[in-house]
Design a protein around this motif. Structure first.
Motif, short mmCIF file in Angstrom:
data_model
loop_
_atom_site.label_atom_id
_atom_site.label_comp_id
_atom_site.label_asym_id
_atom_site.label_seq_id
_atom_site.Cartn_x
_atom_site.Cartn_y
_atom_site.Cartn_z
N MET A 121 0.84 -1.20 0.00
CA MET A 121 0.00 0.00 0.00
C MET A 121 0.87 1.25 0.00
N LEU A 122 0.33 2.34 -0.56
CA LEU A 122 1.02 3.62 -0.50
C LEU A 122 0.62 4.36 0.77
N ASP A 123 0.99 3.76 1.89
CA ASP A 123 0.81 4.41 3.19
C ASP A 123 2.18 4.60 3.81
N GLU A 124 2.23 4.84 5.14
CA GLU A 124 3.52 5.12 5.76
C GLU A 124 4.52 3.99 5.54
N ALA A 125 4.09 2.75 5.69
CA ALA A 125 5.00 1.62 5.54
C ALA A 125 5.40 1.42 4.08
N GLY A 126 4.42 1.37 3.19
CA GLY A 126 4.71 1.16 1.78
C GLY A 126 5.57 2.27 1.20
N GLU A 127 5.29 3.52 1.57
CA GLU A 127 6.09 4.64 1.09
C GLU A 127 7.55 4.49 1.48
N ARG A 128 7.80 4.06 2.70
CA ARG A 128 9.17 3.94 3.17
C ARG A 128 9.94 2.87 2.38
N VAL A 129 9.27 1.75 2.12
CA VAL A 129 9.93 0.68 1.37
C VAL A 129 10.16 1.10 -0.08
N LEU A 130 9.18 1.74 -0.71
CA LEU A 130 9.36 2.19 -2.08
C LEU A 130 10.47 3.24 -2.17
N ALA A 150 -5.81 -1.85 -4.60
CA ALA A 150 -6.19 -0.49 -4.22
C ALA A 150 -5.17 0.54 -4.70
N HIS A 151 -3.88 0.17 -4.71
CA HIS A 151 -2.84 1.16 -4.99
C HIS A 151 -1.89 0.76 -6.11
N ARG A 152 -2.14 -0.36 -6.79
CA ARG A 152 -1.11 -0.85 -7.72
C ARG A 152 -0.89 0.09 -8.90
N ARG A 153 -1.92 0.76 -9.38
CA ARG A 153 -1.72 1.68 -10.50
C ARG A 153 -0.92 2.90 -10.06
N ARG A 154 -1.19 3.39 -8.87
CA ARG A 154 -0.41 4.53 -8.36
C ARG A 154 1.05 4.11 -8.13
N ILE A 155 1.25 2.89 -7.65
CA ILE A 155 2.61 2.39 -7.45
C ILE A 155 3.34 2.30 -8.78
N VAL A 162 17.91 -9.60 -0.20
CA VAL A 162 18.85 -8.51 -0.47
C VAL A 162 20.24 -9.10 -0.68
N ASP A 163 20.78 -8.90 -1.87
CA ASP A 163 22.13 -9.34 -2.23
C ASP A 163 22.33 -10.85 -2.10
N GLY A 164 21.25 -11.61 -2.01
CA GLY A 164 21.37 -13.05 -1.83
C GLY A 164 21.92 -13.43 -0.48
N LEU A 165 22.05 -12.46 0.42
CA LEU A 165 22.67 -12.70 1.73
C LEU A 165 21.69 -12.60 2.88
N VAL A 166 20.69 -11.75 2.72
CA VAL A 166 19.70 -11.51 3.78
C VAL A 166 18.32 -11.74 3.20
N GLY A 167 17.47 -12.44 3.94
CA GLY A 167 16.11 -12.68 3.49
C GLY A 167 15.09 -12.44 4.59
N TRP A 168 13.87 -12.15 4.19
CA TRP A 168 12.73 -12.03 5.11
C TRP A 168 11.60 -12.90 4.58
N VAL A 169 10.90 -13.56 5.48
CA VAL A 169 9.74 -14.36 5.11
C VAL A 169 8.80 -14.42 6.30
N GLY A 170 7.51 -14.49 6.03
CA GLY A 170 6.54 -14.57 7.12
C GLY A 170 5.18 -14.10 6.69
N SER A 171 4.46 -13.45 7.62
CA SER A 171 3.05 -13.13 7.40
C SER A 171 2.79 -11.69 7.05
N GLN A 172 3.76 -10.80 7.21
CA GLN A 172 3.49 -9.37 7.15
C GLN A 172 3.52 -8.82 5.74
N ASN A 173 2.42 -8.22 5.32
CA ASN A 173 2.38 -7.47 4.08
C ASN A 173 3.01 -6.09 4.32
N MET A 174 3.08 -5.30 3.28
CA MET A 174 3.73 -4.00 3.43
C MET A 174 2.68 -2.90 3.44
#
Length: 482
Positions: A155-164, A188-193, A230-242
């Motif tokens: 989403m283009l909210d506080e969290a999504g904006e920071r990651v983008l 909801a936000h994919r076209r804006r993204i 990231v760089d094939g060295l660090v990964g994240w996986v789980g339940s949290q969307n952005m």
């Protein structure tokens, strides 16, 4: 007047014949290649609402992608073999001395998803929502070669904006950035993204955009994975969307994510490479995406492996893993899921575990974000309580976390709920870690759940009114379709 009566008489006969033709046709066709419970649910729906049921079945009744997608899927195994081939494994993966029951689970996972157990990893759980966003942004800001992200919802909210913004900064300094987001989850936000990233250098692809004719897609077959590499060295996986924790008004989400360092990151990378190929027909696999040379590269001491499941991996269903792990538990099983609509094998595994003396606890959110799912989920509480399963209703937030711990040495964290959608329809990703230290981390999170949950009592539950029980019984009949 007589002509009108004759017309309606013919119309009644015609619609009756059509309805019965649909019912008999469904009786012949639907039971093939479906579980008995799913077939039963479709037949009930079609019996009471033949035409509407037929339309829904034609839209949602198959768990296969359209032909164009299946053509790409036929080429996917070769893409994955080449990607994993960059991970030059020795004859052993460092997991050869797993305990026998762990070795059996590891073999099952490898047969289902093609990913081996790898040693030399460090896995850390993070159950603080904003902390996860902060740390993912920090990892992207530290990227030197590439950043691969995949989310069901962005989403283009506080969290999504920071990651983008972090991706834009990385692309500006020459880092290859690729982003996959699901067409329905992020609708909801994919076209804006897309507009925002157009000239940023970040390569964005929409997963299974909804189309009817040319390269048509199914609205219900979704990619529900959450992966960061990231760089094939660090990964994240789980339940949290952005998106921010308050995804819906006054509804704050609680999640669990795993940050992974070590060779198993490359299994997350392989899943991303496969999904990127399915959307673009571009094979991005290369040695520079796979910096670990194998088990000898030690980031830690944990043994882990990744299980990708869904329609893109025929025969790989995450419920097979859940059921196997629960059947083999010796002392304790703790499950956490926002949506609990089990199939019969999983339900039987829970009953069997309790009968063997295993302590079984289920954490579910007190109220989900779907009225139908609420009622269907509650319809299972009677038999769970009767079997001796401890049912804990989490009240503080919307418990969106999805994890499972077995005894004191297996932790399972991923994107899959415990319902048919995750078992059959969604593409999911699951991380297994065979390590007591990580299970202790998970136990601390579970302990916090316990402080903020209400334990359901059989007497209290049976005292609920007639109307709730009626709603539960009705939704139970169609629960395999939810």
């Amino acid at each position: 007047m007589q002509a009108d009566a004759q017309f309606w008489s013919y119309w009644s006969i015609a619609t009756g014949l059509i309805n019965w033709a649909i019912i008999f046709g469904a009786l012949i066709y639907i039971p093939f290649r479906r579980s008995p419970t799913a077939a039963q649910a479709w037949m009930i729906l079609i019996f009471f609402l033949p035409i509407m049921g037929l339309v829904l079945y034609l839209i949602l009744g198959h768990t296969e992608h359209p032909h164009w997608r299946r053509d790409r899927l036929a080429r996917l195994p070769a893409i994955l073999r080449r990607a994993m081939g960059e991970l030059s494994l020795d004859e052993t993966s460092g997991c050869e001395d797993l305990a026998p029951r762990h070795a059996m689970s590891s073999a099952l996972v490898q047969r289902l998803g093609g990913q081996p157990c790898l040693s030399g990893n460090h896995v850390e759980l993070d159950a603080e929502y904003d902390s996860v966003v902060d740390r993912i942004v920090a990892d992207i800001d530290a990227a030197q070669h590439h950043a691969h992200l995949m989310f069901y919802i962005l989403m283009l909210d506080e969290a999504g904006e920071r990651v983008l913004s972090a991706l834009e900064r990385a692309a500006a300094r020459g880092v290859t950035c690729r982003l996959l987001i699901d067409a329905v989850g992020s609708s909801a936000h994919r076209r804006r993204i897309a507009r925002r990233l157009k000239d940023s250098g970040v390569a964005l692809r929409i997963i299974l955009p909804l189309r009817i004719w040319h390269r048509g897609t199914r609205a219900d077959l979704r990619n529900h994975r959450k992966i960061v590499v990231v760089d094939g060295l660090v990964g994240w996986v789980g339940s949290q969307n952005m998106h921010r924790s308050e995804y819906e008004p006054s509804v704050f989400y609680r999640e669990v994510m795993a940050r992974v360092v070590g060779p198993v990151v490359l299994e997350l990378q392989a899943v991303f490479i496969g999904d990127w190929y399915l959307e673009t027909e571009e094979d991005i696999g290369s040695p520079d995406l796979m910096p670990f040379s194998g088990p000898g590269d030690h980031a830690g001491s944990m043994r882990a492996q990744v299980l990708p499941t869904g329609p893109d991996y025929p025969g790989a269903q995450v419920d097979i893993l859940f059921t196997d792990l629960i059947f083999n538990a010796r002392e304790r099983v703790v499950l956490a899921t926002p949506y609990f609509i089990p199939n019969e094998p999983l339900l039987q595994a829970l009953r069997t575990a309790v009968s063997k003396g295993v302590d079984v606890t289920l954490y579910v959110t007190y109220t989900t974000n779907s009225l139908l799912v609420d009622h269907a989920q509650r319809s299972y509480y009677d038999e769970l309580l009767a079997a001796g399963v401890r049912v804990m209703l989490y009240r503080e937030r919307f418990l969106h976390a999805k994890h499972l711990s077995i005894d004191d040495d297996i932790a399972v964290i991923g994107s899959a709920n415990m319902d048919r959608r995750s078992f059959e329809l969604n593409s999911e990703v699951t991380l297994l870690v065979y390590d007591r230290v990580l299970v202790q981390q998970l136990r601390r999170i579970e302990g916090d759940y316990a402080l903020k949950s209400h334990r359901l009592d059989m007497g209290e539950w049976q005292a609920r009114g007639f109307l709730p029980q009626l709603a539960e019984n009705v939704t139970r009949l169609i629960s395999p379709l939810l």
